[in-house]
Design an enzyme around this catalytic site. Sequence first.
Site, PDB file in Angstrom:
ATOM      1  CG  ASP A  97       7.422  -0.529   0.109  1.00  9.30           C
ATOM      2  OD1 ASP A  97       7.744   0.419  -0.629  1.00  9.30           O
ATOM      3  OD2 ASP A  97       6.367  -0.583   0.749  1.00  9.30           O
ATOM      4  NE  ARG A 115      12.480  -6.902  10.902  1.00 14.00           N
ATOM      5  CZ  ARG A 115      11.641  -6.795   9.862  1.00 14.00           C
ATOM      6  NH1 ARG A 115      11.194  -7.877   9.258  1.00 14.00           N
ATOM      7  NH2 ARG A 115      11.243  -5.603   9.439  1.00 14.00           N
ATOM      8  CD  GLU A 140     -12.342 -30.297  25.402  1.00 12.35           C
ATOM      9  OE1 GLU A 140     -11.110 -30.123  25.261  1.00 12.35           O
ATOM     10  OE2 GLU A 140     -13.147 -30.222  24.458  1.00 12.35           O
ATOM     11  CG  LEU A 156       6.479  -8.982   3.992  1.00 12.40           C
ATOM     12  CD1 LEU A 156       5.710  -9.725   2.888  1.00 12.40           C
ATOM     13  CD2 LEU A 156       5.621  -7.835   4.529  1.00 12.40           C
ATOM     14  N   GLY A 160      -0.211  -3.460  -1.206  1.00 12.89           N
ATOM     15  CA  GLY A 160      -0.563  -2.044  -1.205  1.00 12.89           C
ATOM     16  C   GLY A 160      -1.983  -1.809  -1.686  1.00 12.89           C
ATOM     17  CD1 TRP A 163      10.349   3.581   9.258  1.00 12.99           C
ATOM     18  CD2 TRP A 163       8.881   2.103   8.503  1.00 12.99           C
ATOM     19  NE1 TRP A 163      11.032   2.423   9.010  1.00 12.99           N
ATOM     20  CE2 TRP A 163      10.157   1.492   8.550  1.00 12.99           C
ATOM     21  CE3 TRP A 163       7.806   1.334   8.052  1.00 12.99           C
ATOM     22  CZ2 TRP A 163      10.374   0.177   8.162  1.00 12.99           C
ATOM     23  CZ3 TRP A 163       8.025   0.025   7.667  1.00 12.99           C
ATOM     24  CH2 TRP A 163       9.293  -0.543   7.724  1.00 12.99           C
ATOM     25  CB  SER A 191       5.324   3.933   1.708  1.00 10.70           C
ATOM     26  OG  SER A 191       6.112   2.774   1.709  1.00 10.70           O
TER      27      SER A 191
HETATM   28  N1  LIG Z   1       1.378   2.593   3.993  1.00 11.53           N
HETATM   29  C1  LIG Z   1       1.186   1.312   3.894  1.00 11.53           C
HETATM   30  O1  LIG Z   1       0.615   0.698   4.810  1.00 11.53           O
HETATM   31  C2  LIG Z   1       1.647   0.570   2.695  1.00 11.53           C
HETATM   32  C3  LIG Z   1       1.574  -0.811   2.684  1.00 11.53           C
HETATM   33  C4  LIG Z   1       1.945  -1.489   1.543  1.00 11.53           C
HETATM   34  C5  LIG Z   1       2.351  -0.794   0.431  1.00 11.53           C
HETATM   35  N2  LIG Z   1       2.425   0.549   0.464  1.00 11.53           N
HETATM   36  C6  LIG Z   1       2.824   1.291  -0.749  1.00 11.53           C
HETATM   37  O2  LIG Z   1       1.900   0.952  -1.759  1.00 11.53           O
HETATM   38  C7  LIG Z   1       2.543   1.043  -3.017  1.00 11.53           C
HETATM   39  C8  LIG Z   1       2.290  -0.244  -3.808  1.00 11.53           C
HETATM   40  O3  LIG Z   1       0.934  -0.365  -4.059  1.00 11.53           O
HETATM   41  P1  LIG Z   1       0.443  -0.926  -5.479  1.00 11.53           P
HETATM   42  O4  LIG Z   1      -1.014  -0.714  -5.529  1.00 11.53           O
HETATM   43  O5  LIG Z   1       1.301  -0.367  -6.530  1.00 11.53           O
HETATM   44  O6  LIG Z   1       0.848  -2.445  -5.402  1.00 11.53           O
HETATM   45  P2  LIG Z   1       0.274  -3.720  -4.623  1.00 11.53           P
HETATM   46  O7  LIG Z   1      -1.113  -3.534  -4.183  1.00 11.53           O
HETATM   47  O8  LIG Z   1       1.280  -4.135  -3.637  1.00 11.53           O
HETATM   48  O9  LIG Z   1       0.308  -4.770  -5.754  1.00 11.53           O
HETATM   49  C9  LIG Z   1      -0.540  -4.622  -6.847  1.00 11.53           C
HETATM   50  C10 LIG Z   1      -0.640  -5.961  -7.472  1.00 11.53           C
HETATM   51  O10 LIG Z   1      -1.634  -6.728  -6.841  1.00 11.53           O
HETATM   52  C11 LIG Z   1      -2.109  -7.635  -7.789  1.00 11.53           C
HETATM   53  N3  LIG Z   1      -3.521  -7.469  -8.063  1.00 11.53           N
HETATM   54  C12 LIG Z   1      -4.220  -6.356  -8.250  1.00 11.53           C
HETATM   55  N4  LIG Z   1      -5.498  -6.658  -8.529  1.00 11.53           N
HETATM   56  C13 LIG Z   1      -5.576  -7.976  -8.551  1.00 11.53           C
HETATM   57  C14 LIG Z   1      -6.624  -8.892  -8.784  1.00 11.53           C
HETATM   58  N5  LIG Z   1      -7.866  -8.514  -9.048  1.00 11.53           N
HETATM   59  N6  LIG Z   1      -6.340 -10.176  -8.714  1.00 11.53           N
HETATM   60  C15 LIG Z   1      -5.095 -10.568  -8.433  1.00 11.53           C
HETATM   61  N7  LIG Z   1      -4.073  -9.762  -8.199  1.00 11.53           N
HETATM   62  C16 LIG Z   1      -4.331  -8.478  -8.265  1.00 11.53           C
HETATM   63  C17 LIG Z   1      -1.446  -7.334  -9.094  1.00 11.53           C
HETATM   64  O11 LIG Z   1      -0.331  -8.149  -9.244  1.00 11.53           O
HETATM   65  P3  LIG Z   1       0.044  -8.781 -10.649  1.00 11.53           P
HETATM   66  O12 LIG Z   1      -0.138  -7.697 -11.656  1.00 11.53           O
HETATM   67  O13 LIG Z   1       1.442  -9.168 -10.430  1.00 11.53           O
HETATM   68  O14 LIG Z   1      -0.889  -9.891 -10.805  1.00 11.53           O
HETATM   69  C18 LIG Z   1      -1.042  -5.907  -8.896  1.00 11.53           C
HETATM   70  O15 LIG Z   1      -0.005  -5.509  -9.712  1.00 11.53           O
HETATM   71  C19 LIG Z   1       3.994   1.243  -2.727  1.00 11.53           C
HETATM   72  O16 LIG Z   1       4.301   2.604  -2.882  1.00 11.53           O
HETATM   73  C20 LIG Z   1       4.139   0.867  -1.299  1.00 11.53           C
HETATM   74  O17 LIG Z   1       5.191   1.550  -0.696  1.00 11.53           O
HETATM   75  C21 LIG Z   1       2.077   1.266   1.561  1.00 11.53           C
END
Ligand SMILES: NC(=O)c1ccc[n+]([C@@H]2O[C@H](COP(=O)([O-])OP(=O)(O)OC[C@H]3O[C@@H](n4cnc5c(N)ncnc54)[C@H](OP(=O)(O)O)[C@@H]3O)[C@@H](O)[C@H]2O)c1
Length: 380
Positions: free
Chosen positions: A211, A218, A61, A215, A307, A181, A179
């Site tokens: 991974d 860039r 404003e 983050l 993830g 890309w 994963s």
């Molecule tokens: N293609 C894509 O866009 C993409 C993106 C990201 C990741 N990825 C892939 O996804 C995979 C990883 O996935 P992920 O499922 O293993 O791991 P994640 O989602 O990155 O992490 C899982 C963690 O989230 C936390 N979590 C889960 N539920 C929760 C809740 N109710 N409250 C608080 N925290 C909670 C826990 O951490 P704590 O146990 O430590 O509390 C759990 O171990 C990898 O292979 C990665 O390469 C792919």
Amino acid sequence: MSGAAAAPSPEELAWLARARVLAEEARGQVSPNPLVGAVVARGGQVLGEGHHAGPGLPHAEVEALLAAGDAARGATVACTLEPCSHRGRTPPCTDALLAAGVARVVVGCRDPLECDRAGGASTLVAAGVEVAFATGADEAACRRQNGPFMTWARLGRPEVTLKLATSLDGKIATASGESRWISGPEARALVHRWRAEQDAVAVGSGTALADDPLLTARDVPGAPRQPLRVVFDGRASLPSDSQLARTSAEVPVLVLAGPEAAPERRAALSAAGVEVALVDAAREERIEAGLAELGRRGVQSLLVEGGAGLAAAMLDAGVVDRVAWVLAPTLIGGAGAPGAVGDPGAERLADAPRLREVAVERLGEDVLVSGRLHDVPGGG
Ligand SMILES: NC(=O)c1ccc[n+]([C@@H]2O[C@H](COP(=O)([O-])OP(=O)(O)OC[C@H]3O[C@@H](n4cnc5c(N)ncnc54)[C@H](OP(=O)(O)O)[C@@H]3O)[C@@H](O)[C@H]2O)c1
């Protein structure tokens, strides 16, 4: 407030639309302030335009009044957000509007922070200025322009955008964990621009370990603002030699740990320059408590980049406001390859979150599907 002002005319709503375009120029630069644009006009003629360019800089404003000069006396001011009536880093906008002698103010949407005070609109009305409020689609467009600010001011947590990239069959990685890309260069470049616009970016501990992501924003033109990098990491398991920890002096990293995190893990991360916040809540409440912690730190927007576990926990907690899904034209397959959203998921189709305001866009060979799960809360 008397509320006797005539509803905004079509011409005034056109000025308001112009003010939204002006406000948009500063996207990604104003947090913790809202995006605001303003137009001063009279007799079909625009006399001055302005937008808020960032914290500590003049409000929209004030910029528009400055551009209009003496001609602002008796004019109408269209502003996308209710003018402020308080002294923050800059003086109240209501003072500037009254000093300029404007006759009428058209407000795009209410400011939730003003509702808790005397209120900018009430202050203007009490001083004899006509105040008219936009309604319907015009109000919604102004409110939705400020999703992060409105969500934070109303709910005390950031607006959450869940972003994931999957194959056509909904996988975020291969069975062996690869994963990178899945999406193409255009989609990845867009994600870097989004990071620069967000206050914070988050991943779950699983992704941080699998991974080792950086983050940061860039290859973004100019000097991009870097988001706070957040890891939802109950056990504080982020390695001290991870890319995140090693770069924490340049771009801060925050680990949201639970009571189960061993004191030595927390101490090791702190020694590596990572801030560890203890989220002292049961696991089912950890997501909301973590977001509230971010809200207390002034984080208004959060890009969640996976993830599957974190995506599922965020959806289950009902805190995902926006979804940005990149679909790559590839088929990974395999029961052992993780899907994008983990347990528990929806039991019934009717309970599955469904996007509204769905938009579909081509990004090179990929397709971006985006939409909202929650509307932006109002300020009234
Ligand atoms: N293609 C894509 O866009 C993409 C993106 C990201 C990741 N990825 C892939 O996804 C995979 C990883 O996935 P992920 O499922 O293993 O791991 P994640 O989602 O990155 O992490 C899982 C963690 O989230 C936390 N979590 C889960 N539920 C929760 C809740 N109710 N409250 C608080 N925290 C909670 C826990 O951490 P704590 O146990 O430590 O509390 C759990 O171990 C990898 O292979 C990665 O390469 C792919």
